[in-house]
Design an enzyme around this catalytic site. Structure first.
Site, PDB file in Angstrom:
ATOM      1  N   LYS A   1       3.334  42.527   7.399  1.00 52.04           N
ATOM      2  CA  LYS A   1       1.965  42.087   7.063  1.00 52.04           C
ATOM      3  C   LYS A   1       1.754  40.620   7.383  1.00 52.04           C
ATOM      4  CE  LYS A   1       2.484  43.164   2.764  1.00 52.04           C
ATOM      5  NZ  LYS A   1       3.788  43.841   2.906  1.00 52.04           N
TER       6      LYS A   1
ATOM      7  N   ASP B   1       2.803  47.392  -1.515  1.00 51.82           N
ATOM      8  CA  ASP B   1       2.049  48.622  -1.680  1.00 51.82           C
ATOM      9  C   ASP B   1       1.460  48.766  -3.080  1.00 51.82           C
ATOM     10  OD1 ASP B   1       4.594  48.690  -2.550  1.00 51.82           O
ATOM     11  OD2 ASP B   1       5.190  50.491  -1.473  1.00 51.82           O
TER      12      ASP B   1
ATOM     13  N   LYS C   1       5.988  36.045  -3.078  1.00 47.19           N
ATOM     14  CA  LYS C   1       7.023  35.547  -2.147  1.00 47.19           C
ATOM     15  C   LYS C   1       6.573  34.248  -1.461  1.00 47.19           C
ATOM     16  CE  LYS C   1       7.963  38.930   0.757  1.00 47.19           C
ATOM     17  NZ  LYS C   1       8.372  39.569   2.018  1.00 47.19           N
TER      18      LYS C   1
ATOM     19  N   LYS D   1       3.303  48.411   3.050  1.00 52.48           N
ATOM     20  CA  LYS D   1       4.621  48.419   2.401  1.00 52.48           C
ATOM     21  C   LYS D   1       5.321  47.058   2.563  1.00 52.48           C
ATOM     22  CE  LYS D   1       8.956  50.937   3.168  1.00 52.48           C
ATOM     23  NZ  LYS D   1       9.745  49.815   3.670  1.00 52.48           N
TER      24      LYS D   1
HETATM   25  P1  ADP Z   1       5.735  41.561   5.025  1.00 49.95           P
HETATM   26  O1  ADP Z   1       4.796  40.422   5.005  1.00 49.95           O
HETATM   27  O2  ADP Z   1       5.046  42.890   5.184  1.00 49.95           O
HETATM   28  O3  ADP Z   1       6.687  41.583   3.857  1.00 49.95           O
HETATM   29  P2  ADP Z   1       6.927  40.171   7.271  1.00 49.95           P
HETATM   30  O4  ADP Z   1       5.733  39.827   8.080  1.00 49.95           O
HETATM   31  O5  ADP Z   1       7.545  39.095   6.455  1.00 49.95           O
HETATM   32  O6  ADP Z   1       6.641  41.441   6.347  1.00 49.95           O
HETATM   33  O7  ADP Z   1       7.962  40.784   8.304  1.00 49.95           O
HETATM   34  C1  ADP Z   1       9.258  41.179   7.937  1.00 49.95           C
HETATM   35  C2  ADP Z   1      10.201  40.906   9.093  1.00 49.95           C
HETATM   36  O8  ADP Z   1       9.879  41.770  10.190  1.00 49.95           O
HETATM   37  C3  ADP Z   1      10.116  39.485   9.638  1.00 49.95           C
HETATM   38  O9  ADP Z   1      11.414  39.021   9.877  1.00 49.95           O
HETATM   39  C4  ADP Z   1       9.357  39.622  10.944  1.00 49.95           C
HETATM   40  O10 ADP Z   1       9.720  38.674  11.894  1.00 49.95           O
HETATM   41  C5  ADP Z   1       9.755  41.006  11.402  1.00 49.95           C
HETATM   42  N1  ADP Z   1       8.737  41.658  12.251  1.00 49.95           N
HETATM   43  C6  ADP Z   1       7.439  41.904  11.943  1.00 49.95           C
HETATM   44  N2  ADP Z   1       6.814  42.551  12.944  1.00 49.95           N
HETATM   45  C7  ADP Z   1       7.739  42.717  13.935  1.00 49.95           C
HETATM   46  C8  ADP Z   1       7.726  43.313  15.244  1.00 49.95           C
HETATM   47  N3  ADP Z   1       6.639  43.899  15.734  1.00 49.95           N
HETATM   48  N4  ADP Z   1       8.881  43.265  15.969  1.00 49.95           N
HETATM   49  C9  ADP Z   1      10.009  42.693  15.481  1.00 49.95           C
HETATM   50  N5  ADP Z   1      10.084  42.121  14.268  1.00 49.95           N
HETATM   51  C10 ADP Z   1       8.973  42.131  13.486  1.00 49.95           C
HETATM   52 MG    MG Z   2       4.502  38.973   3.539  1.00 48.28          MG
END
Ligand code: ADP
Ligand code: MG
Length: 277
Positions: free
Chosen positions: A23, A136, A49, A18
């Site tokens: 990720k 997703d 993004k 999601k």
């Molecule tokens: P995605 O790639 O799935 O869109 P991101 O990796 O960019 O998500 O993460 C979204 C936000 O959540 C970021 O600000 C990241 O630092 C935070 N984040 C991810 N995993 C954790 C965790 N285990 N604890 C705290 N913050 C987290």
């Molecule tokens: Mg991402």
């Protein structure tokens, strides 16, 4: 030049989940963990993004689609160094990029990225290639990484929405596995200390849970700082325990686990299974 004939096959991973679930954060740290285990790693951000590799490089690298546009889509004028950037721990980084927000098809861009990297023979150079894919939606080009992946990994939290998305991704893996040697390595629980819904889900749809990472403030901070947890640990050794989560995932993947071809649950079944009442 190293070819597939002279080196072991490249381990190819595709990370789905999601939007906003973690990720990219998880991908960057797994890539680094694999590099720390001596592997030559390429991470390919497949989200329009284009921030997948930010914590590896510390900046938003130019995307493949930007470079293609600059060269009028003359693939033959593009060199690996135009699109591959060196990140922390020697992890190489690529961002597919996307069409302008609200226009065009991001999936098409992912397909083009894979095509270009294949033409550049880039894939042959690596021990591990990790695709960090958009949220997703596993349609069209966004499913393309599954055509090349040995393993799909799904990042989820302990909530309904992320598990609902995970179930749709599992369905895509099952479909692709009919024609490709693809397996689901398992779920990575992220930003959660609770795992009751995750456990309910994997009881109904058996698949491994590789790791459960709690919400850790330093992981959130790492994103803002543009550093992996491994880099942050250099100046703050107390963060070593966070790196161990990612090293554990990396070690499981390097052991080439059996994985599963999942049987996804019907959407309605899932509502009943995961509802709190
Ligand atoms: P995605 O790639 O799935 O869109 P991101 O990796 O960019 O998500 O993460 C979204 C936000 O959540 C970021 O600000 C990241 O630092 C935070 N984040 C991810 N995993 C954790 C965790 N285990 N604890 C705290 N913050 C987290
Ligand atoms: Mg991402």
């Amino acid at each position: 030049m190293i070819t597939k004939e002279t080196k072991p096959l490249t381990l190819t991973l595709a990370v789905y989940g999601k939007g906003g679930i973690g990720k990219s954060t998880t991908s960057c740290n797994i890539s680094t963990a694999l590099a720390k285990r001596g592997k030559k790693v390429l991470q390919i951000g497949c989200d329009p993004k284009h921030d997948s590799t930010f914590t590896l490089t510390g900046f938003l690298i130019p995307t493949i689609i930007d470079t293609l546009q600059e060269k009028d889509f003359h693939y033959e004028d593009i060199w690996p160094e135009d699109v591959i950037y060196k990140g922390y721990a020697g992890v190489d980084c690529v961002e597919a990029g996307g069409p302008p927000a609200g226009a065009g098809c991001g999936g098409y861009v992912v397909g083009e990225t894979v095509k270009l990297l294949k033409e550049l023979n880039a894939f042959d150079e690596y021990d591990v290639i990790l695709f960090d894919v958009l949220g997703d939606v596993v349609c069209g080009g966004f499913a393309a990484p599954l055509n090349y992946a040995d393993y799909c990994l799904i990042v989820t939290d302990n909530g309904f929405d992320a598990l609902f998305a995970a179930n749709r991704i599992a369905a895509s893996v099952r479909e692709k596995a009919r024609t490709h040697p693809l397996r689901l390595a398992g779920l990575i629980g992220n930003r959660t200390s609770k795992r009751d819904l995750i456990d309910k889900y994997v009881e109904a749809v058996p698949m491994p849970v590789l790791e459960i990472l709690p919400l850790i403030e330093d992981i959130r901070v790492s994103r803002v700082k543009g550093k992996t947890l491994f880099e942050m640990t250099e100046s703050d050794p107390s963060l070593d325990y966070v790196c161990n989560y990612y090293l554990n995932i990396a070690d499981q993947l390097l052991a080439m686990p059996e994985g599963v071809i999942p049987n996804d649950a019907q959407d309605r079944e899932l509502f009943t299974l995961l509802s709190d009442f």
